[in-house]
Every structure is written in structure tokens, then in C-alpha cells.
Design an enzyme around this catalytic site. Sequence first.
Site, PDB file in Angstrom:
ATOM      1  N   HIS A  22      23.728  42.938  25.472  1.00 56.03           N
ATOM      2  CA  HIS A  22      22.416  42.329  25.222  1.00 56.03           C
ATOM      3  C   HIS A  22      21.942  41.547  26.453  1.00 56.03           C
ATOM      4  O   HIS A  22      20.766  41.560  26.777  1.00 56.03           O
ATOM      5  CB  HIS A  22      22.493  41.377  24.018  1.00 56.03           C
ATOM      6  CG  HIS A  22      22.631  42.081  22.703  1.00 56.03           C
ATOM      7  ND1 HIS A  22      21.807  41.843  21.641  1.00 56.03           N
ATOM      8  CD2 HIS A  22      23.491  43.029  22.272  1.00 56.03           C
ATOM      9  CE1 HIS A  22      22.152  42.613  20.604  1.00 56.03           C
ATOM     10  NE2 HIS A  22      23.187  43.329  20.977  1.00 56.03           N
ATOM     11  N   ASP A 128      16.162  37.719  22.439  1.00 56.62           N
ATOM     12  CA  ASP A 128      16.958  38.775  21.842  1.00 56.62           C
ATOM     13  C   ASP A 128      16.611  38.904  20.360  1.00 56.62           C
ATOM     14  O   ASP A 128      16.334  37.908  19.688  1.00 56.62           O
ATOM     15  CB  ASP A 128      18.442  38.439  21.988  1.00 56.62           C
ATOM     16  CG  ASP A 128      19.309  39.631  21.677  1.00 56.62           C
ATOM     17  OD1 ASP A 128      19.751  40.294  22.621  1.00 56.62           O
ATOM     18  OD2 ASP A 128      19.534  39.932  20.477  1.00 56.62           O
TER      19      ASP A 128
END
Length: 501
Positions: A22, A128
Site C-alpha cells: 500500500h 489509503d
Amino acid sequence: MDSQQSNNQLHVVFLPYPTPGHMIPMVDTARLFAKHGVNVTIITTHANASTFQESIDSDFNSGYSIKTQLIQFPSSQVGLPDGIENVKDVKDGTSPEMLGKISHGMLMLRDPIEVMFQDLQPDCIVTDMMIPWTVESAAKLSIPRLYYYSSSYFSNCACYFVRKYRPHDHLVSDTQKFTIPCLPHTIEMSRLQLRDWVRTTNAATAYFEPIFESEARSYGTICNSFHELESDYEKVSKTTMGIKSWSVGPVSTWANKGDERKGNRGHVEKNVEKERELLNWLNSKQNESVLYVSFGSLTKLFHAQLVEIAHGLEKSGHNFIWVVRKNDRDENEEGFLQDFEERVKESNKGYIIWNWAPQLLILDHPATGGIVTHCGWNSTLESISVGLPMITWPMFAEQFYNERLLVDVLKIGVPVGAKENKLWNSFTVEAMVRREEIAKAAEILLGNGQDSKEMRTRAKKFGDAAKRTIEEGGHSYNNLVQLIDELKSLKKSKALGEKAD
Ligand code: UDP
């Protein structure tokens, strides 16, 4: 920069989630924003910053407006040792309990991060997808929230329609195939290949609900993909699913163009000596003769599976580089791997890398001819970007969807035969992939048959398209410019609105 200029400059704050898959693409994306004139702040914790700070400092010293804003991770409060702030560094990192600790830590940071947002007064938050509360933070500041999740359009579409229509319910067995509805291609999967919380409702299902809700309430999403790769699915996502998105990938190729630090991207330690040794080994090999075997940043395989891989690679007769991240439980079985390493060193057929590989350097090298991958999206896209075909060996999360994209849609993947979506720490001997299957897939990928050659040609074409799309005038390039322009207009309208009030 004078204060007038800094007031006018678009300021975007990036908030990554602490796992390499990520963080790496989000940091690459943040750097691209800065290189396009945006004032960028990345909020992260100390240990995580140390994995990319060198690149940020270098960009800053080159005149770009980019910085990291540090925040203290509450390791001890969530029961983690000091300095453990990333899923990759947690023992049993992908177990639900440990993932829970990292997520809990991130949740505990909400208040201090919101104070930072208030101080920074950004014009946009790029966060995110795993940090859903930022949708409220953005609303408080009356600014857009863009969520970021580095995966394929294909997997997002497939996952959406599977959750919506549940074609996997009422099948006679877990291995019976079903077709995913509403997709432009006929895509078949089995229940076993779905995530456990999609197969049946459990605690993780509830964990993901606010994440999906926050997506629906966001301004849009930034996708690390590119138009030429999966335009059909980009379209489904935008139209049928109604998601506003900007495809700006492949960000790793774009952000790290000509960067000599790309060798240790995403990792603190850099071992110059080891890197030189690896490059010398690669230089000694014929073009496209080496198979690179890596299962991403989190997977640790159990011993019996490692033994099968070792024999499978030897059996294939091809050169290989294999990144081994040992399952902590198998410390007393290290002897086998050490003997194997000695043996392949002697025959000069193989090269073992322990724990962390300079992946972009290896993929970029002309001696590399293909990759065995767990279908994590970053590794997948990094391979596509350099025109490499793949042996697909999905393990968990959305990786089984990515396998279908590679095998059925793009036709640049050879499946090794993985059957079950499972975290590495719950693998069973029954779900193991055998040495014969590994050797067979390697033969198809690197062999001389017509199909193999055509697959490699297709992969090269995608590699060419990946290079073009990030050049000035290319799709991804234009999308990034358009997104930045749109955010600038929103900033202007907000300022006008505030003046009128
Ligand atoms: N990576 C790397 N060296 C390694 C393992 C991983 O540089 O030894 C990088 C890889 O290039 C990719 C990321 O870590 O950018 C892993 O992301 P991916 O989506 O492939 O898989 P995940 O780790 O999330 O399962």
C-alpha cells in the site's frame, strides 16, 4: 517560495497505510504530484518514513515541494514491540490478530492526524482505502477525499459484482466454478478462491463495511493502472459502478525513472556489495533466461512448500532468482535451504535472496525473462511495465482476481494451479503446489513453443504501452495533469465561496 505563491499552490496531503504493497505505490504517486508542481505532505510514522525518506529528500533537494510529517505510532499501546509499525515487520504479520493491532494503531492516530490536517489546511486528502475515517476529516475541512488502493480495475469490478450478486452462494461444492456477473469477459472462479469474508460473513466482513461506505462518500479514486491495459474494466468501474477515477499508473516506472535509489525502494537497508554481486550474476546470464520468483512483501511459506519450490525450480533447468522469506515457525528446518543455496551456487543456476530483493532492478535487467508471482498488484504491474510474462500463484486477498486478469483477459500469465485463498499462516499440505506443476509452468513460460513465444510478445506490447502512457501526452500523464487541474479548480471555488461568506 514567497507566501503568495505558497497560498496559491495546491497542497495535497497523502496518508498511506503501513504495508509495503500500500505504501510504496502511494509514495510513488505523492512524488509524481510534487514533480507536477503540487505542494505535497506525506503523513507517516518514523519507522515507515525511514523506508522512503531518502527519495523524498532527494526530490526536495531537486526543488520539488515535498516533505514527510512524522507521527508517533502507538506500538506499545496496541501490544507491538517498539519500532514495529508496518505489517511486513510484524511476526505473523498477516494473521487477523496482528493485522488488527496495526489497524488499531492507525485508528488511535485519528485524533492527532486530524489536528495535523487542521494545521496543514490541505486542499485535498489522498488516503489509503483502509483508513475510512478520513472521509469525515475531509468533510470537516470541506475538501475532497481521494482514496487510493493499488489494485487492478479488474479486481475491483470483480469483487464488487461478487459481493453484490453473490454468484457463489448455493453451489454444490467449494470447487464448483461460477461465472462472475456483469463483466465484459467470461470469468470463472470457485468459492475457495474468494476471500473467506466474502465466502461467508465473519468479523472481517464487518471490518470492510465502513471502508466500502467511505469509498461511496469520497470524491473519487486514484488508480495505479493504465488505460491501455484494462480499458474495458476502467469503463465498467466508471459507468456501471459510477466511480470517478483517474488512472495514473504504472507509478513505480514513472516515479523511479532514472532513479538510482530504486534498488532499495521500500526498504531501509541497502547493501551495495550484495547488489553488485546480484547484478554481476545477472550480467553473466543470457537475455531473458532467468526466472524471478517472489511472493511479495508479506507471504512466508511453510517448509514443505519451500521444498517443493526448490525441487520444482531445479527440475525446470532454468536459471532463477528466488526471494525467500522464511516462515518463522520453521527455524530448525533451515538446513535444507542452506544446502540448496550451496548447491545452486555451485551449479551457478540459482541465486537466493533472503527477505528483501531489489525488485525493480531485477525486473529491469535484460537477463530476466519471467516472474513467478503471487499476483500482488504492484508486482504484477511492475512486471507488466517491463514486458515480462508471469507464472501466476495467487495466495490471498484479491490476488485470485488478478490471476484471472493475467490468464484470461491479458493472456500473459501461466497458472501454477493455486486453488485456495488463504493467508500463509493457514496453508495446508492439501493446498500445496507440487514441484511438477512448478517445473511445467516454467517450461511453458520460458519455453520455445509457439504459444509461449506469442505470450512473451503480448507481454512486451503491454510493456511498450506502459512506457508510452506515462510520457507527455500519454493517457496516464494526461490523467494526472487533469486531476491536478480539477483539484486546483475546486480550491479556487472554495476560496471564492469563503470570500462570498
Ligand atoms: N518488494 C520488493 N522486494 C521484495 C518484496 C517486495 O521491492 O523482496 C516490493 C515490490 O516491488 C512491490 C511491493 O513490495 O512494489 C509488494 O507489493 P505487492 O502488491 O506485489 O504484494 P504485497 O506485498 O502487497 O503482497
